[in-house]
Design an enzyme around this catalytic site. Sequence first.
Site, PDB file in Angstrom:
ATOM      1  N   ASP A  67      43.243  37.154  27.221  1.00  0.00           N
ATOM      2  CA  ASP A  67      42.061  36.256  27.497  1.00  0.00           C
ATOM      3  C   ASP A  67      41.365  35.785  26.221  1.00  0.00           C
ATOM      4  O   ASP A  67      41.716  36.458  25.198  1.00  0.00           O
ATOM      5  CB  ASP A  67      41.186  36.617  28.617  1.00  0.00           C
ATOM      6  CG  ASP A  67      40.708  35.502  29.591  1.00  0.00           C
ATOM      7  OD1 ASP A  67      40.247  34.683  28.974  1.00  0.00           O
ATOM      8  OD2 ASP A  67      40.996  35.454  30.704  1.00  0.00           O
ATOM      9  N   HIS A 112      42.578  30.347  27.973  1.00  0.00           N
ATOM     10  CA  HIS A 112      42.035  31.480  27.848  1.00  0.00           C
ATOM     11  C   HIS A 112      43.080  32.413  26.790  1.00  0.00           C
ATOM     12  O   HIS A 112      43.421  33.345  27.172  1.00  0.00           O
ATOM     13  CB  HIS A 112      42.496  32.188  29.329  1.00  0.00           C
ATOM     14  CG  HIS A 112      41.255  31.951  30.499  1.00  0.00           C
ATOM     15  ND1 HIS A 112      40.064  32.190  30.177  1.00  0.00           N
ATOM     16  CD2 HIS A 112      41.635  31.102  31.423  1.00  0.00           C
ATOM     17  CE1 HIS A 112      39.430  31.805  31.465  1.00  0.00           C
ATOM     18  NE2 HIS A 112      40.544  30.997  31.924  1.00  0.00           N
ATOM     19  N   GLU A 148      34.444  40.987  33.161  1.00  0.00           N
ATOM     20  CA  GLU A 148      33.000  40.522  32.424  1.00  0.00           C
ATOM     21  C   GLU A 148      32.022  41.529  32.526  1.00  0.00           C
ATOM     22  O   GLU A 148      31.227  41.974  31.586  1.00  0.00           O
ATOM     23  CB  GLU A 148      32.763  39.116  32.525  1.00  0.00           C
ATOM     24  CG  GLU A 148      33.514  37.807  32.413  1.00  0.00           C
ATOM     25  CD  GLU A 148      34.453  37.673  33.594  1.00  0.00           C
ATOM     26  OE1 GLU A 148      35.037  38.489  34.426  1.00  0.00           O
ATOM     27  OE2 GLU A 148      35.150  36.529  33.719  1.00  0.00           O
ATOM     28  N   TRP A 208      43.224  30.754  44.204  1.00  0.00           N
ATOM     29  CA  TRP A 208      41.963  31.500  43.866  1.00  0.00           C
ATOM     30  C   TRP A 208      40.516  30.600  44.292  1.00  0.00           C
ATOM     31  O   TRP A 208      39.653  31.296  44.422  1.00  0.00           O
ATOM     32  CB  TRP A 208      41.741  32.032  42.527  1.00  0.00           C
ATOM     33  CG  TRP A 208      41.691  30.664  41.543  1.00  0.00           C
ATOM     34  CD1 TRP A 208      42.618  30.370  40.890  1.00  0.00           C
ATOM     35  CD2 TRP A 208      40.593  30.577  40.840  1.00  0.00           C
ATOM     36  NE1 TRP A 208      42.019  29.238  39.854  1.00  0.00           N
ATOM     37  CE2 TRP A 208      40.857  29.689  39.785  1.00  0.00           C
ATOM     38  CE3 TRP A 208      39.177  31.205  40.843  1.00  0.00           C
ATOM     39  CZ2 TRP A 208      39.948  29.213  38.948  1.00  0.00           C
ATOM     40  CZ3 TRP A 208      38.246  30.528  39.982  1.00  0.00           C
ATOM     41  CH2 TRP A 208      38.568  29.470  39.237  1.00  0.00           C
ATOM     42  N   ASP A 239      45.245  28.741  34.424  1.00  0.00           N
ATOM     43  CA  ASP A 239      43.879  28.208  35.228  1.00  0.00           C
ATOM     44  C   ASP A 239      43.134  27.853  33.853  1.00  0.00           C
ATOM     45  O   ASP A 239      43.084  28.196  32.861  1.00  0.00           O
ATOM     46  CB  ASP A 239      43.070  29.491  35.981  1.00  0.00           C
ATOM     47  CG  ASP A 239      43.254  30.905  35.051  1.00  0.00           C
ATOM     48  OD1 ASP A 239      44.091  30.940  34.268  1.00  0.00           O
ATOM     49  OD2 ASP A 239      42.077  31.370  35.013  1.00  0.00           O
ATOM     50  N   GLU A 240      41.954  27.118  34.373  1.00  0.00           N
ATOM     51  CA  GLU A 240      40.878  26.726  33.613  1.00  0.00           C
ATOM     52  C   GLU A 240      41.173  26.264  32.325  1.00  0.00           C
ATOM     53  O   GLU A 240      41.062  27.000  31.274  1.00  0.00           O
ATOM     54  CB  GLU A 240      40.035  27.833  33.535  1.00  0.00           C
ATOM     55  CG  GLU A 240      39.356  28.208  34.790  1.00  0.00           C
ATOM     56  CD  GLU A 240      38.319  29.507  35.024  1.00  0.00           C
ATOM     57  OE1 GLU A 240      37.474  29.414  35.685  1.00  0.00           O
ATOM     58  OE2 GLU A 240      38.546  30.384  33.969  1.00  0.00           O
ATOM     59  N   ASP A 279      34.653  41.622  42.064  1.00  0.00           N
ATOM     60  CA  ASP A 279      33.316  41.708  40.788  1.00  0.00           C
ATOM     61  C   ASP A 279      32.062  41.100  41.518  1.00  0.00           C
ATOM     62  O   ASP A 279      31.302  41.393  40.869  1.00  0.00           O
ATOM     63  CB  ASP A 279      33.958  41.301  39.561  1.00  0.00           C
ATOM     64  CG  ASP A 279      34.749  39.861  39.757  1.00  0.00           C
ATOM     65  OD1 ASP A 279      35.433  39.673  40.601  1.00  0.00           O
ATOM     66  OD2 ASP A 279      34.347  38.858  38.864  1.00  0.00           O
TER      67      ASP A 279
END
Lengths: 503, 503
Positions: free
Chosen positions: B146, B219, B426, B349, B281-282, B376
């Site tokens: 990541d 990422h 995180e 997700w 993703d993202e 999380d």
Amino acid sequence: MTGLHTLLPRPVVVRPAPGEHVVTSVAAATDVSTVALDPVAVPHPGGYRLSISPTGVEAVAHDPAGAFHATQTLRQLLGPDAFRAADIHRGPWTLPCGVVEDHPRFGWRGVLLDVARHFMPKAGVLRVLDLLAAHKLNVLHLHLTDDQGWRVEVPAFPRLTEVGAVRAGTWVGRQPDGDPTHDNRPHGGFYTTADLREIVAYARDRHITVVPEIDVPGHCQAAIAAYPELGVTGEPVEVWHGWGVSEDVLSPAESTVDFFRTVLDHVVDIFDSPVVCLGGDEVPTTQWHASAAAKRRAVELGLSSVDGLHGWFIAVLAQHLATHGRRVLGWDEILDVGDLPPGAVIASWRGEAAGVRAALAGHDVVMCPEQQVYLDHRQADHPDEPIPVGFVRTLADVHAYEPVPAELPAHAHHRVLGAQAQLWTEYLDNPRRVDYAAFPRLAAFAEVVWSPGEPRDQAEFLDRVATHHLPRLDALGVEYRPLAGPRPWQLRPGVPGRPRPVR
Amino acid sequence: MTGLHTLLPRPVVVRPAPGEHVVTSVAAATDVSTVALDPVAVPHPGGYRLSISPTGVEAVAHDPAGAFHATQTLRQLLGPDAFRAADIHRGPWTLPCGVVEDHPRFGWRGVLLDVARHFMPKAGVLRVLDLLAAHKLNVLHLHLTDDQGWRVEVPAFPRLTEVGAVRAGTWVGRQPDGDPTHDNRPHGGFYTTADLREIVAYARDRHITVVPEIDVPGHCQAAIAAYPELGVTGEPVEVWHGWGVSEDVLSPAESTVDFFRTVLDHVVDIFDSPVVCLGGDEVPTTQWHASAAAKRRAVELGLSSVDGLHGWFIAVLAQHLATHGRRVLGWDEILDVGDLPPGAVIASWRGEAAGVRAALAGHDVVMCPEQQVYLDHRQADHPDEPIPVGFVRTLADVHAYEPVPAELPAHAHHRVLGAQAQLWTEYLDNPRRVDYAAFPRLAAFAEVVWSPGEPRDQAEFLDRVATHHLPRLDALGVEYRPLAGPRPWQLRPGVPGRPRPVR
């Protein structure tokens, strides 16, 4: 193939021979039930003899501990892959042919793990036991209580863990004394009775004795935070967030002694160690001197000064341990604060002199000199060393350490039960930091306490570590300090240490 | 004695009977070789049948996975002590009589562990595998790369770990976006090739598949920090210390794709999973829009916009995986950025809608909705919850989760391979924090993916957890969140989170 010359700790005798023996699996090759017990053929406790030929392994041991040691040697001979938790080996598993005759030099091959300053969850302790076993170390001294935390559940006194097992925050590194700041991150944890029984049983399976330490009458601030009536002032205190020596010590009231008798009753029910540590180190007497009650108590007890309360505490609790058939282990301060309890074992930590004195007076000693075997101390004299504290002890320094003090006359050598490496955790705030401090120096220490004192070939040892032992530690997932210095993520820039100038 | 009604996850059928069977040891009672394989008698993959009478245990399974599941059930029936690493049991080990017929509802019973944001040393990963096995979970999705760290050794590109595996510091909690501060504590670590082979083999022994994730084309800041030529700007960047989504994405040059082909060649050599996750993703497209080279490349590739580079990346690397006989797993963004590669599996997700869409379009899906199974995220709506982020999902909420979306027509239900709980790290900066986030909710999740969907009795479940399962977790040393809320040392006062208001 991994030769007989790669073994660590170095065995008493190795006689390599040509050829190899193929085995089906690590489990089969290290099955302790395949080792015969013969105390006549192998006369030394903990000793074993391996004879490996192309057609098979003949393994004989003096006792079950020796049989276990034999399997640890066989595992090293199978190569680094044998230290992994699952089989990734390519090709056949082989053992080199030859003979190994081996037994330990000392009966006490110890490591102190301080789980009071930073709690290590149970899984980490079990892993430490695995690492000790792989190095033929046989004592885990668990430092369970201190000013900064109380880690053992005691059913009679629930606040010891409800209150005493947690602190509001922690000094990061060694702040200036009196600094009231901390990192504001609560820290804590404790072992349940069942957890400790499990740790003891797991250790027993590996022929390791777990020596519990309940520190009195100093290093007690966490207990006093839980039960202020244990303290001299009766005032509430917090579990300490700083490092050093707290002035909050135990009140000499009979009720305090009774409290600790109950604690010890529970401790000896869990731990089967013949020796229980009562600490006894670093006891400031300021509060006693300021207390009319403490002074009265000293007079009552026939002591010439409140200073005598230190030795009295140790004596009266050692007597209680004796009713359970246990001997007391104490740090070397207890040599100077009154008559030593019968059978007391001295942990010589402020140097070697106390150990010499104790041995000459007929007491058993375990050598733990901070100048030599405090593994929380820095491994190099380099500014990058993470949180540099204490003396510089390199890998080579530890390997050169000799547990029997040069000053000790031969007739008293037998009083040196062995030596112990210390892992104090003020600056080791998680298991990765403990790995860094412990290894590879603990491998050198293992050789010091297991192998014959002579010859000691430093160059050969350092090469053996680099070439053969670090790959085993890699396989075990040990995050040791690389010989060239810390990995980038092992650095701790800007965190204050407190190096000591002398070596 | 631990009754059949205590099992977790709840089996398909239990028929208790009077009496008990005494066994000699946990190892003997859970020896997988004592389970017969009979795919006719037990028709479901992963299924098993136990018949326990006073005189013995008859155990039959469909396949080796079923045999393993049978032993995990037997271990639960032996009681919490059977989950300890050493025997501390008093009295005989007993099994309750009766019949258990059982098989999993879903084939993909997954947990994502993010070892990129915070590295978890190998021992911790092996422990997580043990915990998955005890809950009959069978997929460990390892998020290996990541913006904040690259955790897999790739011999062809040593800087990926020399540089990419370490960051200078870390945000503590969720700072305001753009905050340049961090804690100045270096963080890092990586797994060697041998470590990962060991993890895969250890998982295989427990019938768990390890799905590796190499996230592209976003990422990727850690990889770009190691090799700036992988980035769009070519400028040096640091391994990120913050949280969120970095704008540093991969350059669409052929050399970048080649680089990742080489990475994936190494990854598939280590991991035997039929599925490999490419992330997807993202992916911010800002840098591509600002880059003449990226625009030219998009034109060359016949894409109508640089936005299409996202899907192109996934497609071209999926094609490379296909040459190795592997399917691609991608987060649900890849549904919207081009044609899906053949055989692609979608990780839904951002909710359930993507999963429904993918299934209806004939793709296999794994349900991972962040509103439901991001562990999380906070476990309670209470200010004491440590570093509260995301949605509130209580233990009961997770138990009530249904992996097959209500909107999905029955003819497409078979496209739902299963579900996966996510442990993004995180805010979980060490294994103790991971324990806290994961448990006991992961036990509820295990029941969701293993047990029949109906009936679901919340009160019975919560009581079963409190009375029977938490003692197992205690024995395993899992530092779960107590049902009444965090223990004092689990608190994180003053650390900013980022709770999301909707449930």
